[in-house]
Enzyme design. Structure first.
Site, short mmCIF file in Angstrom:
data_model
loop_
_atom_site.label_atom_id
_atom_site.label_comp_id
_atom_site.label_asym_id
_atom_site.label_seq_id
_atom_site.Cartn_x
_atom_site.Cartn_y
_atom_site.Cartn_z
N LYS A 58 -4.65 -12.73 7.08
CA LYS A 58 -5.31 -11.89 8.09
C LYS A 58 -5.40 -12.63 9.44
O LYS A 58 -5.18 -13.84 9.51
CB LYS A 58 -6.69 -11.49 7.57
CG LYS A 58 -6.64 -10.60 6.33
CD LYS A 58 -8.06 -10.23 5.87
CE LYS A 58 -8.05 -9.27 4.71
NZ LYS A 58 -9.43 -8.88 4.31
N TYR A 98 -6.64 0.65 4.53
CA TYR A 98 -8.03 0.60 4.05
C TYR A 98 -8.65 2.00 3.96
O TYR A 98 -9.86 2.12 4.07
CB TYR A 98 -8.86 -0.31 4.96
CG TYR A 98 -8.59 -1.79 4.72
CD1 TYR A 98 -8.73 -2.35 3.45
CD2 TYR A 98 -8.21 -2.63 5.77
CE1 TYR A 98 -8.50 -3.70 3.23
CE2 TYR A 98 -7.97 -3.98 5.54
CZ TYR A 98 -8.11 -4.51 4.27
OH TYR A 98 -7.89 -5.85 4.04
N PHE A 106 -18.84 -0.80 7.44
CA PHE A 106 -18.08 -1.88 8.10
C PHE A 106 -16.65 -1.47 8.44
O PHE A 106 -15.86 -2.29 8.91
CB PHE A 106 -18.06 -3.12 7.19
CG PHE A 106 -17.52 -2.87 5.80
CD1 PHE A 106 -16.16 -2.89 5.55
CD2 PHE A 106 -18.39 -2.58 4.75
CE1 PHE A 106 -15.66 -2.64 4.27
CE2 PHE A 106 -17.90 -2.34 3.47
CZ PHE A 106 -16.52 -2.37 3.24
N THR A 140 -14.26 -11.36 -2.81
CA THR A 140 -14.27 -10.78 -1.46
C THR A 140 -15.30 -11.46 -0.56
O THR A 140 -15.01 -11.79 0.59
CB THR A 140 -14.61 -9.27 -1.56
OG1 THR A 140 -13.73 -8.68 -2.51
CG2 THR A 140 -14.46 -8.58 -0.22
N ARG A 151 -10.34 -18.15 -0.40
CA ARG A 151 -11.56 -17.73 0.32
C ARG A 151 -12.69 -18.73 0.07
O ARG A 151 -13.50 -19.00 0.96
CB ARG A 151 -11.96 -16.32 -0.14
CG ARG A 151 -11.07 -15.23 0.46
CD ARG A 151 -11.33 -13.91 -0.21
NE ARG A 151 -10.63 -12.80 0.42
CZ ARG A 151 -10.50 -11.61 -0.15
NH1 ARG A 151 -11.02 -11.38 -1.35
NH2 ARG A 151 -9.86 -10.65 0.48
N ASN A 161 -12.24 -12.70 6.13
CA ASN A 161 -12.15 -13.50 4.89
C ASN A 161 -10.71 -13.96 4.61
O ASN A 161 -10.27 -14.01 3.47
CB ASN A 161 -12.76 -12.76 3.70
CG ASN A 161 -12.08 -11.42 3.44
OD1 ASN A 161 -11.15 -11.05 4.16
ND2 ASN A 161 -12.52 -10.71 2.43
N GLU A 175 1.47 -0.77 -1.10
CA GLU A 175 1.29 -1.68 0.04
C GLU A 175 2.62 -2.31 0.46
O GLU A 175 2.88 -2.49 1.65
CB GLU A 175 0.25 -2.75 -0.31
CG GLU A 175 -1.15 -2.14 -0.43
CD GLU A 175 -2.20 -3.10 -0.95
OE1 GLU A 175 -1.87 -4.28 -1.24
OE2 GLU A 175 -3.37 -2.68 -1.07
N1 UDP Z 1 -15.27 -5.97 3.53
C1 UDP Z 1 -16.41 -6.16 4.32
N2 UDP Z 1 -17.63 -5.95 3.75
C2 UDP Z 1 -17.80 -5.57 2.47
C3 UDP Z 1 -16.65 -5.37 1.68
C4 UDP Z 1 -15.40 -5.57 2.25
O1 UDP Z 1 -16.31 -6.49 5.49
O2 UDP Z 1 -18.95 -5.40 2.02
C5 UDP Z 1 -13.93 -6.19 4.12
C6 UDP Z 1 -13.34 -7.55 3.75
O3 UDP Z 1 -12.54 -8.02 4.82
C7 UDP Z 1 -12.48 -7.19 2.57
C8 UDP Z 1 -11.94 -5.83 2.99
O4 UDP Z 1 -13.03 -5.19 3.63
O5 UDP Z 1 -11.47 -8.14 2.31
C9 UDP Z 1 -11.44 -4.95 1.85
O6 UDP Z 1 -12.46 -4.81 0.89
P1 UDP Z 1 -12.15 -4.86 -0.66
O7 UDP Z 1 -13.39 -4.39 -1.35
O8 UDP Z 1 -10.88 -4.14 -0.93
O9 UDP Z 1 -12.03 -6.43 -0.96
P2 UDP Z 1 -10.73 -7.33 -1.25
O10 UDP Z 1 -9.79 -6.53 -2.10
O11 UDP Z 1 -10.14 -7.72 0.08
O12 UDP Z 1 -11.27 -8.54 -1.97
#
Ligand code: UDP
Ligand code: MG
Length: 196
Positions: A58, A98, A106, A140, A151, A161, A175
């Site tokens: 990212k 997304y 968010f 996450t 992470r 992240n 994707e």
């Molecule tokens: N995200 C955030 N707040 C949250 C959950 C997710 O800002 O409470 C952001 C974070 O950058 C995350 C992305 O949204 O990587 C996608 O969320 P997802 O739940 O798909 O998590 P990931 O698959 O990236 O672990």
């Protein structure tokens, strides 16, 4: 006499029909068994589990000069990199990527973040690569991400992240197609941003 001949002919035809059916069933069974053995062999070799996954380093990962270190982790693990691209994500693609989070508080911040600078798209291939990469990426939220994961080692609390990785086979397929559209070169060109 004629009736008797007809009867014998009928019985003969019926017997021939039975033999033909038995032969067909026998060959179907043999073919089925051979296919089963062949598939078992392929499974053992891991060909069936060969997967591809999409990783995105990212914008914060790029800004913090972590591209090399992140790619090194995947290389050291032994995963194959089959595609790689450096580009800034368009707003449309970020929203599409997304879309399942579009109702979340968010979401706007996430789209601004993902489009704030160039990212690195990678396709990694290998047996069970989707789960392996998710484990290497870590949880996450920074607070849950275990040290030793990407992470866990580099991310702090907040939306930023460092890295994205597909979380299922369906997601990986969608994707990869989204960010590496094989024939849609126009779409790819509009994304390309050259580093300063
Ligand atoms: N995200 C955030 N707040 C949250 C959950 C997710 O800002 O409470 C952001 C974070 O950058 C995350 C992305 O949204 O990587 C996608 O969320 P997802 O739940 O798909 O998590 P990931 O698959 O990236 O672990
Ligand atoms: Mg996700």
């Amino acid at each position: 006499m004629v009736n008797k001949l007809f009867l014998i002919d009928g019985v003969r035809k019926f017997l021939l029909y039975l033999i033909a059916r038995m032969l067909i069933s026998f060959f179907t069974l043999i073919v089925g068994l051979l296919r089963h053995q062949y598939n078992k062999g392929i499974k053992k070799k891991g060909v069936y589990q060969m997967e591809r996954t999409l990783v995105i380093i990212k914008p914060d990962g790029v800004r913090r000069h972590l591209i090399g270190r992140i790619i090194q982790r995947f290389e050291e693990k032994g995963l194959a990199i089959t595609e790689m691209k450096f580009a800034t994500m368009t707003k449309e693609l970020a929203q599409e990527h997304y879309h399942h989070l579009s109702g979340r508080s968010f979401f706007d911040e996430l789209i601004d973040y993902m489009t704030s600078g160039p990212v690195v798209y990678l396709v990694l291939a290998g047996e069970d690569v989707i789960d392996i990469v998710r484990k290497m990426v870590g949880a996450t939220k920074a607070v849950d991400a275990v040290p030793g994961t990407i992470r866990g080692d580099y991310a702090l609390p907040g939306t930023e992240n460092i890295i994205h990785a597909s979380d299922s086979r369906d997601a990986a397929t969608n994707e990869i197609n989204r960010f590496f559209p094989l024939f849609d070169t126009k779409k790819q060109k509009s994304e390309i941003v050259h580093p300063e």
